[in-house]
Write a protein that holds these residues in place. Structure first.
Motif, PDB file in Angstrom:
ATOM      1  N   PHE A 126       7.754  34.861   0.004  1.00  0.00           N
ATOM      2  CA  PHE A 126       7.006  35.281  -1.182  1.00  0.00           C
ATOM      3  C   PHE A 126       6.419  34.070  -1.905  1.00  0.00           C
ATOM      4  CE2 PHE A 126      10.271  38.956  -1.507  1.00  0.00           C
ATOM      5  CZ  PHE A 126       9.605  39.668  -0.515  1.00  0.00           C
ATOM      6  N   ARG A 127       7.229  33.014  -2.049  1.00  0.00           N
ATOM      7  CA  ARG A 127       6.750  31.802  -2.718  1.00  0.00           C
ATOM      8  C   ARG A 127       5.586  31.173  -1.953  1.00  0.00           C
ATOM      9  NH1 ARG A 127      11.330  27.943  -2.534  1.00  0.00           N
ATOM     10  NH2 ARG A 127       9.891  26.567  -3.661  1.00  0.00           N
ATOM     11  N   GLU A 130       2.443  33.181  -2.497  1.00  0.00           N
ATOM     12  CA  GLU A 130       1.951  32.932  -3.853  1.00  0.00           C
ATOM     13  C   GLU A 130       1.163  31.621  -3.917  1.00  0.00           C
ATOM     14  OE1 GLU A 130       1.417  33.655  -7.993  1.00  0.00           O
ATOM     15  OE2 GLU A 130       2.035  34.958  -6.339  1.00  0.00           O
ATOM     16  N   ARG A 131       1.655  30.582  -3.261  1.00  0.00           N
ATOM     17  CA  ARG A 131       0.955  29.288  -3.273  1.00  0.00           C
ATOM     18  C   ARG A 131      -0.414  29.408  -2.600  1.00  0.00           C
ATOM     19  NH1 ARG A 131       3.751  24.294  -3.788  1.00  0.00           N
ATOM     20  NH2 ARG A 131       1.663  23.404  -3.571  1.00  0.00           N
ATOM     21  N   LEU A 133      -2.288  32.156  -2.156  1.00  0.00           N
ATOM     22  CA  LEU A 133      -3.194  32.982  -2.958  1.00  0.00           C
ATOM     23  C   LEU A 133      -3.705  32.226  -4.182  1.00  0.00           C
ATOM     24  CD1 LEU A 133      -1.465  36.483  -2.817  1.00  0.00           C
ATOM     25  CD2 LEU A 133      -3.706  35.874  -1.879  1.00  0.00           C
ATOM     26  N   ASP A 134      -2.853  31.396  -4.765  1.00  0.00           N
ATOM     27  CA  ASP A 134      -3.284  30.582  -5.896  1.00  0.00           C
ATOM     28  C   ASP A 134      -4.451  29.687  -5.502  1.00  0.00           C
ATOM     29  OD1 ASP A 134      -2.896  29.268  -8.601  1.00  0.00           O
ATOM     30  OD2 ASP A 134      -2.475  27.566  -7.281  1.00  0.00           O
ATOM     31  N   ASP A 143     -10.781  39.008  -5.882  1.00  0.00           N
ATOM     32  CA  ASP A 143      -9.483  39.463  -5.372  1.00  0.00           C
ATOM     33  C   ASP A 143      -9.567  39.955  -3.926  1.00  0.00           C
ATOM     34  OD1 ASP A 143      -8.498  38.829  -7.825  1.00  0.00           O
ATOM     35  OD2 ASP A 143      -8.195  40.887  -8.507  1.00  0.00           O
ATOM     36  N   TYR A 150      -6.805  34.794   2.512  1.00  0.00           N
ATOM     37  CA  TYR A 150      -5.381  34.444   2.598  1.00  0.00           C
ATOM     38  C   TYR A 150      -4.849  34.844   3.959  1.00  0.00           C
ATOM     39  CZ  TYR A 150      -0.566  35.571   3.029  1.00  0.00           C
ATOM     40  OH  TYR A 150       0.679  35.693   3.567  1.00  0.00           O
TER      41      TYR A 150
END
Length: 235
Positions: A126-127, A130-131, A133-134, A143, A150
């Motif tokens: 998950f982390r 998140e990185r 997608l950021d 989006d 991504y």
């Protein structure tokens, strides 16, 4: 030593009850897989590695597949530990994510070879998502575009890392034969039958050339940049 004293010594060498954890099991699983291969990674082998009864491992992992997903998540954790903090350059950050993910796979090639197609659905994965997608959102993608690119970026990094891990996991004899083929077999093909190979073969780079991976990742980053720059800007 008598049979009874041997059994006593074996019992004494086992881990105390309650000290076994998922983290200890994952670390031991990497040791077994790295040294002997995934086919040798059994709960019985883990029990021997940990001086614990195999049934104790089932209290933490229901089966080998659940353990594999934990190992994959641990690869993400290793990569995240080495990735520098975000900068103001999203493209640089994406490349760092890719490079350190690739390196983590190659440190544990026998696990990494199996990781590309699996979804660990755990904290470190998950982390990692998140990185990535950021970075996509900081690149200026909307989006929908961020979600699409991504996926392309992540799948390229995972697939290429797994392929290189598979190569690294081969026996030295098989790996050397495959690497050598591009400098021997391909250079001797008849040019009348394979004119393009005959022309380009002297320029072939090795299967294990690290620049291959960087070039592939850079191609995706360039596409993300071009997509972002092609979007209408507010006046």
């Amino acid at each position: 030593m008598t049979d009874s004293s041997a059994r006593t010594t074996k019992r004494a060498s086992r881990l105390p009850r309650g000290t076994l954890s998922q983290e200890l099991i994952v670390q031991a699983a990497f040791r077994v897989a790295d040294s002997s291969g995934m086919e040798k990674l059994t709960f019985q082998a883990l029990g021997r590695e940990l001086s614990a009864h195999p049934t104790a491992i089932y209290r933490h992992f229901r089966n080998k597949d659940e353990l594999l997903l934990a190992l994959i998540d641990a690869l993400h954790e290793e990569a995240l530990a080495d990735i520098p903090p975000p900068t103001d350059d999203w493209a640089h950050d994406l490349m760092q994510i890719a490079i350190h993910t690739h390196a983590a796979f190659l440190r544990h090639p026998r696990v990494g070879a199996l990781a590309a197609a699996r979804t660990a659905r755990r904290e470190n994965e998950f982390r990692s998502v998140e990185r990535k997608l950021d970075c996509m959102r900081r690149a200026g993608l909307d989006d929908t575009e961020a979600a699409r690119y991504y996926r392309v970026f992540a799948d390229l990094v995972l697939a290429y890392s797994a392929m290189d891990a598979s190569l690294a996991a081969l026996s030295p004899e098989l790996r050397d034969a495959d690497l050598r083929a591009w400098k021997t077999d391909y250079l001797t093909l008849p040019p009348d039958k394979y004119p393009n190979i005959a022309r380009v073969a002297p320029q072939f780079v090795g299967l294990d050339d690290p620049q291959n991976f960087v070039t592939a990742v850079q191609a995706v980053i360039d596409t993300v940049r071009a997509t972002s720059e092609s979007r209408p800007r507010p006046t």
